[in-house]
Design a protein around this motif. Structure first.
Motif, PDB file in Angstrom:
ATOM      1  N   THR A  64       0.803  -1.223   0.000  1.00 33.68           N
ATOM      2  CA  THR A  64       0.000   0.000   0.000  1.00 33.68           C
ATOM      3  C   THR A  64       0.833   1.268   0.000  1.00 33.68           C
ATOM      4  OG1 THR A  64      -0.118   0.011   2.420  1.00 33.68           O
ATOM      5  CG2 THR A  64      -1.860  -1.173   1.234  1.00 33.68           C
ATOM      6  N   SER A 104      -4.183  -1.099  10.404  1.00 31.11           N
ATOM      7  CA  SER A 104      -4.538  -0.740   9.041  1.00 31.11           C
ATOM      8  C   SER A 104      -3.449   0.128   8.430  1.00 31.11           C
ATOM      9  CB  SER A 104      -5.881   0.001   9.022  1.00 31.11           C
ATOM     10  OG  SER A 104      -5.796   1.169   9.822  1.00 31.11           O
ATOM     11  N   THR A 105      -3.535   0.325   7.124  1.00 27.77           N
ATOM     12  CA  THR A 105      -2.589   1.184   6.411  1.00 27.77           C
ATOM     13  C   THR A 105      -3.366   2.061   5.437  1.00 27.77           C
ATOM     14  OG1 THR A 105      -2.232  -0.519   4.718  1.00 27.77           O
ATOM     15  CG2 THR A 105      -0.678  -0.463   6.559  1.00 27.77           C
ATOM     16  N   PHE A 106      -2.900   3.291   5.255  1.00 26.82           N
ATOM     17  CA  PHE A 106      -3.516   4.203   4.302  1.00 26.82           C
ATOM     18  C   PHE A 106      -2.970   3.944   2.908  1.00 26.82           C
ATOM     19  CE2 PHE A 106      -4.150   6.316   8.321  1.00 26.82           C
ATOM     20  CZ  PHE A 106      -5.415   6.862   8.193  1.00 26.82           C
ATOM     21  N   THR A 132      -6.079  12.964   7.160  1.00 25.47           N
ATOM     22  CA  THR A 132      -5.022  12.004   7.451  1.00 25.47           C
ATOM     23  C   THR A 132      -4.428  12.314   8.812  1.00 25.47           C
ATOM     24  OG1 THR A 132      -4.504  11.847   5.099  1.00 25.47           O
ATOM     25  CG2 THR A 132      -2.862  11.007   6.638  1.00 25.47           C
ATOM     26  N   HIS A 142     -10.161   9.737   2.915  1.00 22.57           N
ATOM     27  CA  HIS A 142      -9.049   8.902   2.495  1.00 22.57           C
ATOM     28  C   HIS A 142      -9.421   7.444   2.732  1.00 22.57           C
ATOM     29  CE1 HIS A 142      -6.198  12.323   2.075  1.00 22.57           C
ATOM     30  NE2 HIS A 142      -6.964  12.846   3.026  1.00 22.57           N
ATOM     31  N   LYS A 189      -8.390   3.513   3.512  1.00 25.81           N
ATOM     32  CA  LYS A 189      -7.380   2.703   4.182  1.00 25.81           C
ATOM     33  C   LYS A 189      -7.727   1.229   4.007  1.00 25.81           C
ATOM     34  CE  LYS A 189      -9.478   2.300   8.764  1.00 25.81           C
ATOM     35  NZ  LYS A 189      -9.242   2.368  10.213  1.00 25.81           N
TER      36      LYS A 189
END
Length: 361
Positions: free
Chosen positions: A214, A227-229, A255, A352, A354
């Motif tokens: 990601t 989690s990851t953006f 963010t 955004h 994620k």
């Protein structure tokens, strides 16, 4: 370099036999690393790419009768933009160095996977990505030489689909300046983390295993779950042992800042860092709840899959989650897939996306 037989040039890295395995390469002088192209050997790490594409050859003996597993750890550090500016032709716009970098990894002339790494602001660490490649016994010749190539998306021969979908958001000459931190060569019989179809893996664990990419993890995230953006609204989904992948996504309004905890120092400082992290988690939950749209998300969200092997572009269906967010099922593929998520009619407030988890099915 020294002259050997007439018409042939040898180097001190050339050997008559394959290197010992299993092997952990942490510098460029290891005997397993035989030949390089567009690559600077280093101490402290294996080396740094100075061209796109870059290539290196590993000379490793076959491990018994089973397949071999080669794991690459790549990263972008604070010196990457400097090397990119030095080695990329001046006709290329300099702003490209700050864009996410899509790198296609090939072994023995076959595409095996891809990584998406996004440069991080100063003070937020490196962007680190890992990818494991399995080589069957018949893919290793008698000498054991395995050729690996690192291609940028703009230079990759099958990147026509990726160029149409996201070329403006991806950096040209993507591998230039990238660091190869370590290369591990061993048996594929024992994977680093056991998982099976139906297991739900959080986003950071999936990224450490090379199942998704990601934008890369920093050093702190390598030991955490969560989690990851998404970087530039896209991610890479690598082949998953012949299984399909169900991806779960969520929304965040804005963010949240990245707060890096201190490793050591006075006790009061560690307590303050812990309190800040807890406050960030609570604030992030509130942002997620406020940003999660309802079922109408299906009306303005579009997910496209770009095959990095054949360049084919397909649109994937999106399913709404009652608890917020959405899910996407990526069919089983033998090639890495670049997923692009676009908001055709974005909500009034900017959100955004994620990645929450990855489930092989």
């Amino acid at each position: 370099m020294q002259a050997d037989t007439p018409g042939y040039l040898a180097t001190r890295y050339d050997h008559d036999r394959a290197g010992p395995v299993p092997a952990q390469l942490t510098d460029g002088k290891h005997p397993v690393l035989r030949v390089t192209e567009g690559f600077l050997r280093r101490t402290g790490n294996v080396g740094r790419c100075i061209a796109s594409p870059a290539a290196f050859g590993l000379s490793a003996a076959a491990i018994g009768d089973g397949p071999a597993r080669v794991t690459l750890r790549l990263s972008l550090d604070r010196h990457t933009p400097t090397y990119w500016d030095r080695y990329v032709h001046e006709d290329v716009p300099r702003s490209g160095a700050e864009r996410p970098r899509l790198v296609v990894v090939c072994a023995q002339r076959e595409v095996r996977g891809a990584l998406l790494l996004a440069p991080r602001p100063v003070g937020q660490g490196r962007a680190i990505g890992e990818l494991g490649v399995t080589l069957a016994p018949d893919e290793l010749p008698a000498g054991g030489l395995a050729l690996f190539e690192l291609w940028g998306a703009h230079e990759w021969r099958s990147a026509s689909g990726a160029a149409v979908a996201a070329a403006s958001a991806l950096a040209p000459q993507a591998t230039t300046g990238m660091v190869v931190n370590t290369i591990s060569v061993g048996s594929a019989a024992a994977p680093p983390v056991a998982w099976s179809a139906g297991d739900t893996l959080d986003a950071r664990t999936s990224e450490r295993l090379g199942l998704v990419s990601t934008g890369g993890l920093n050093a702190q995230m390598l030991t955490e779950q969560g989690s990851t953006f998404l970087s530039a609204g896209m991610l890479v989904v690598n082949p998953c042992a012949g299984a399909s992948a169900r991806l779960t996504f969520g929304f965040v309004r804005g963010t949240p800042p990245v707060l890096r905890g201190a490793k050591g120092g006075p006790r009061w400082r560690r307590h303050m860092d812990r309190a800040r992290r807890k406050a960030r988690v609570i604030a992030q939950r509130g942002l997620e709840a406020a940003a999660s749209p309802g079922p109408h998300v299906l009306d303005w969200l579009q997910v496209q899959a770009v095959g990095l092997g054949d360049g084919a572009v397909t649109t994937l269906p999106v399913s709404h989650r009652p608890e917020g967010g959405f899910t996407v099922v990526v069919p089983a593929q033998a090639q890495p897939i670049l997923l692009t998520i676009s908001q055709q009619e974005a909500p009034k407030s900017a959100t955004h996306v994620k990645l929450i988890d990855h489930t092989p099915i």
